[in-house]
Design a protein around this motif. Sequence first.
Motif, mmCIF file in Angstrom:
data_model
loop_
_atom_site.group_PDB
_atom_site.id
_atom_site.type_symbol
_atom_site.label_atom_id
_atom_site.label_comp_id
_atom_site.label_asym_id
_atom_site.label_seq_id
_atom_site.Cartn_x
_atom_site.Cartn_y
_atom_site.Cartn_z
ATOM 1 N N LYS A 13 7.587 -6.360 1.388
ATOM 2 C CA LYS A 13 7.337 -6.379 2.832
ATOM 3 C C LYS A 13 8.114 -5.272 3.536
ATOM 4 O O LYS A 13 7.599 -4.584 4.425
ATOM 5 C CB LYS A 13 7.718 -7.742 3.406
ATOM 6 N N ILE A 14 9.350 -5.093 3.125
ATOM 7 C CA ILE A 14 10.194 -4.079 3.768
ATOM 8 C C ILE A 14 9.610 -2.683 3.556
ATOM 9 O O ILE A 14 9.473 -1.905 4.515
ATOM 10 C CB ILE A 14 11.635 -4.162 3.229
ATOM 11 N N VAL A 15 9.268 -2.355 2.320
ATOM 12 C CA VAL A 15 8.762 -0.989 2.073
ATOM 13 C C VAL A 15 7.408 -0.782 2.735
ATOM 14 O O VAL A 15 7.101 0.340 3.180
ATOM 15 C CB VAL A 15 8.717 -0.655 0.566
ATOM 16 N N GLU A 16 6.590 -1.812 2.824
ATOM 17 C CA GLU A 16 5.321 -1.672 3.535
ATOM 18 C C GLU A 16 5.566 -1.418 5.022
ATOM 19 O O GLU A 16 4.895 -0.596 5.651
ATOM 20 C CB GLU A 16 4.461 -2.924 3.332
ATOM 21 N N ASP A 17 6.532 -2.125 5.589
ATOM 22 C CA ASP A 17 6.849 -1.923 7.003
ATOM 23 C C ASP A 17 7.357 -0.510 7.269
ATOM 24 O O ASP A 17 7.089 0.065 8.333
ATOM 25 C CB ASP A 17 7.898 -2.945 7.463
ATOM 26 N N PHE A 18 8.092 0.048 6.324
ATOM 27 C CA PHE A 18 8.608 1.405 6.497
ATOM 28 C C PHE A 18 7.527 2.456 6.270
ATOM 29 O O PHE A 18 7.739 3.637 6.562
ATOM 30 C CB PHE A 18 9.796 1.653 5.566
ATOM 31 N N ALA A 19 6.388 2.059 5.725
ATOM 32 C CA ALA A 19 5.176 2.894 5.654
ATOM 33 C C ALA A 19 5.419 4.291 5.075
ATOM 34 O O ALA A 19 5.033 5.306 5.647
ATOM 35 C CB ALA A 19 4.548 3.010 7.052
ATOM 36 N N GLY A 20 6.077 4.324 3.917
ATOM 37 C CA GLY A 20 6.251 5.596 3.233
ATOM 38 C C GLY A 20 7.589 6.264 3.438
ATOM 39 O O GLY A 20 7.892 7.263 2.774
ATOM 40 N N ARG A 21 8.390 5.733 4.332
ATOM 41 C CA ARG A 21 9.730 6.304 4.521
ATOM 42 C C ARG A 21 10.671 5.866 3.408
ATOM 43 O O ARG A 21 11.748 6.435 3.241
ATOM 44 C CB ARG A 21 10.301 5.888 5.875
ATOM 45 N N VAL A 22 10.276 4.853 2.644
ATOM 46 C CA VAL A 22 11.052 4.330 1.520
ATOM 47 C C VAL A 22 10.080 4.021 0.386
ATOM 48 O O VAL A 22 8.949 3.583 0.631
ATOM 49 C CB VAL A 22 11.795 3.025 1.906
ATOM 50 N N VAL A 77 19.634 -12.370 -4.504
ATOM 51 C CA VAL A 77 18.724 -12.442 -3.363
ATOM 52 C C VAL A 77 19.513 -12.265 -2.070
ATOM 53 O O VAL A 77 20.531 -12.935 -1.859
ATOM 54 C CB VAL A 77 17.979 -13.791 -3.353
ATOM 55 N N GLN A 78 19.052 -11.342 -1.220
ATOM 56 C CA GLN A 78 19.711 -11.072 0.053
ATOM 57 C C GLN A 78 18.721 -11.300 1.189
ATOM 58 O O GLN A 78 17.507 -11.161 1.016
ATOM 59 C CB GLN A 78 20.200 -9.619 0.100
ATOM 60 N N PRO A 79 19.210 -11.625 2.389
ATOM 61 C CA PRO A 79 18.313 -11.779 3.539
ATOM 62 C C PRO A 79 17.609 -10.457 3.854
ATOM 63 O O PRO A 79 18.172 -9.378 3.655
ATOM 64 C CB PRO A 79 19.248 -12.191 4.685
ATOM 65 N N GLU A 80 16.399 -10.573 4.354
ATOM 66 C CA GLU A 80 15.633 -9.374 4.708
ATOM 67 C C GLU A 80 16.408 -8.492 5.688
ATOM 68 O O GLU A 80 16.421 -7.262 5.567
ATOM 69 C CB GLU A 80 14.289 -9.787 5.322
ATOM 70 N N SER A 81 17.067 -9.104 6.659
ATOM 71 C CA SER A 81 17.802 -8.328 7.670
ATOM 72 C C SER A 81 18.918 -7.514 7.038
ATOM 73 O O SER A 81 19.170 -6.364 7.430
ATOM 74 C CB SER A 81 18.374 -9.257 8.739
ATOM 75 N N ALA A 82 19.614 -8.096 6.051
ATOM 76 C CA ALA A 82 20.711 -7.380 5.389
ATOM 77 C C ALA A 82 20.182 -6.196 4.588
ATOM 78 O O ALA A 82 20.808 -5.122 4.562
ATOM 79 C CB ALA A 82 21.477 -8.338 4.480
ATOM 80 N N ILE A 83 19.040 -6.375 3.945
ATOM 81 C CA ILE A 83 18.461 -5.277 3.162
ATOM 82 C C ILE A 83 18.015 -4.151 4.093
ATOM 83 O O ILE A 83 18.212 -2.962 3.805
ATOM 84 C CB ILE A 83 17.277 -5.785 2.320
ATOM 85 N N ARG A 84 17.429 -4.498 5.238
ATOM 86 C CA ARG A 84 17.013 -3.481 6.204
ATOM 87 C C ARG A 84 18.217 -2.702 6.733
ATOM 88 O O ARG A 84 18.174 -1.477 6.854
ATOM 89 C CB ARG A 84 16.260 -4.129 7.369
ATOM 90 N N THR A 85 19.286 -3.407 7.029
ATOM 91 C CA THR A 85 20.498 -2.740 7.523
ATOM 92 C C THR A 85 21.041 -1.766 6.483
ATOM 93 O O THR A 85 21.429 -0.634 6.807
ATOM 94 C CB THR A 85 21.573 -3.786 7.878
ATOM 95 N N LEU A 86 21.071 -2.188 5.229
ATOM 96 C CA LEU A 86 21.534 -1.320 4.149
ATOM 97 C C LEU A 86 20.660 -0.076 4.043
ATOM 98 O O LEU A 86 21.156 1.057 3.922
ATOM 99 C CB LEU A 86 21.541 -2.095 2.836
ATOM 100 N N LEU A 87 19.336 -0.266 4.097
ATOM 101 C CA LEU A 87 18.408 0.855 3.952
ATOM 102 C C LEU A 87 18.520 1.847 5.100
ATOM 103 O O LEU A 87 18.449 3.063 4.892
ATOM 104 C CB LEU A 87 16.975 0.325 3.888
ATOM 105 N N GLU A 88 18.689 1.335 6.293
ATOM 106 C CA GLU A 88 18.706 2.203 7.466
ATOM 107 C C GLU A 88 19.859 3.194 7.432
ATOM 108 O O GLU A 88 19.791 4.261 8.047
ATOM 109 C CB GLU A 88 18.740 1.359 8.744
ATOM 110 N N ARG A 89 20.915 2.860 6.676
ATOM 111 C CA ARG A 89 22.030 3.799 6.540
ATOM 112 C C ARG A 89 21.612 5.071 5.809
ATOM 113 O O ARG A 89 22.277 6.100 5.919
ATOM 114 C CB ARG A 89 23.195 3.136 5.787
ATOM 115 N N HIS A 90 20.535 4.984 5.040
ATOM 116 C CA HIS A 90 20.158 6.101 4.178
ATOM 117 C C HIS A 90 18.836 6.753 4.563
ATOM 118 O O HIS A 90 18.393 7.695 3.897
ATOM 119 C CB HIS A 90 20.095 5.616 2.727
ATOM 120 N N LEU A 91 18.210 6.280 5.627
ATOM 121 C CA LEU A 91 16.943 6.862 6.066
ATOM 122 C C LEU A 91 17.171 8.203 6.755
ATOM 123 O O LEU A 91 18.186 8.390 7.443
ATOM 124 C CB LEU A 91 16.237 5.915 7.039
ATOM 125 N N PRO A 92 16.249 9.147 6.576
ATOM 126 C CA PRO A 92 16.356 10.412 7.322
ATOM 127 C C PRO A 92 16.367 10.144 8.821
ATOM 128 O O PRO A 92 15.697 9.239 9.312
ATOM 129 C CB PRO A 92 15.080 11.169 6.906
#
Length: 286
Positions: A49-58, A98-113
């Motif tokens: 779900k997370i990678v689909e929401d990011f639509a190619g950014r991840v 298993v981690q909450p979706e919000s925690a995974i999004r926060t982790l990912l956002e640190r590394h997004l362009p």
Amino acid sequence: MPDSPFIIDVTQSNFTEVVLEGSRERPVLVDFWADWCQPCRILMPVLAKIVEDFAGRVILAKVNSDQQQALAAQFGIRSLPTVMVFRHGKPVDQFMGVQPESAIRTLLERHLPRESDNLRSAALEKLRAGDAEGALAGLQAAFESDPDNQALKIDIARALVALGRADEADETLKTLPMDLHQDEAVRRLEAQVRFARVAARGDELGQLEAAAESGDNPEAMHRVAAAKILAEDYETALPLLLRLMQKHRKYGDDAGHKGLLAAFELLGAQHPLVKEYRRKMVSLLY
């Protein structure tokens, strides 16, 4: 799980292309999983779900650890699921279980362009070329446009050190989130700032060197050692800090001991001088 261009099964044969090379363009989440792992199955739809929401950014790269045991061993996987974030060809973050979706999004956002990345790159090029003033102006402009980009604070502090404004660099680093103070690059910069704040400069250095040599002037010893550290003359600085620790433990709240620890941070644990002077330091402590 439905087919998606953003979710790729990865094996030894395509790992370099998908993960290492792919992470130079965008973050790649590498999910180490196995068929028998129930938590893995719980986590899979969350990651999808997370990678689909990011639509190619991840990109999500899925590694079946039972079938790809060499890959799992290469990255020291000990428990499943383990998810690693790759950026610019190397792992930069990870979590297990298993981690909450919000925690995974926060982790990912640190590394997004980020939009400020281009401004940052141009400023860092100026810093490498010796234009610290231009670099600082560019980094501050980037930070004004993207105040949540904590990496810019680290770069600003680095530019301030290059300009001799160590106190401002120290104040800038103090505003970083606590978790970033555990980052190796930040620890090294904090050590550099520690020395820059006390280092003797110019003619003052020459005047203090004689006083430092006598061993009776702890301030001179401390400031000369700091200047030598900044000049990467560790062969001179470390004996001076050790002597300061030996003769003047009360000076500067044990400045010699703290200075040695900061120097070790700059050199790295495996450096021969660190191994030598750590033994000598420990012998003084005990």
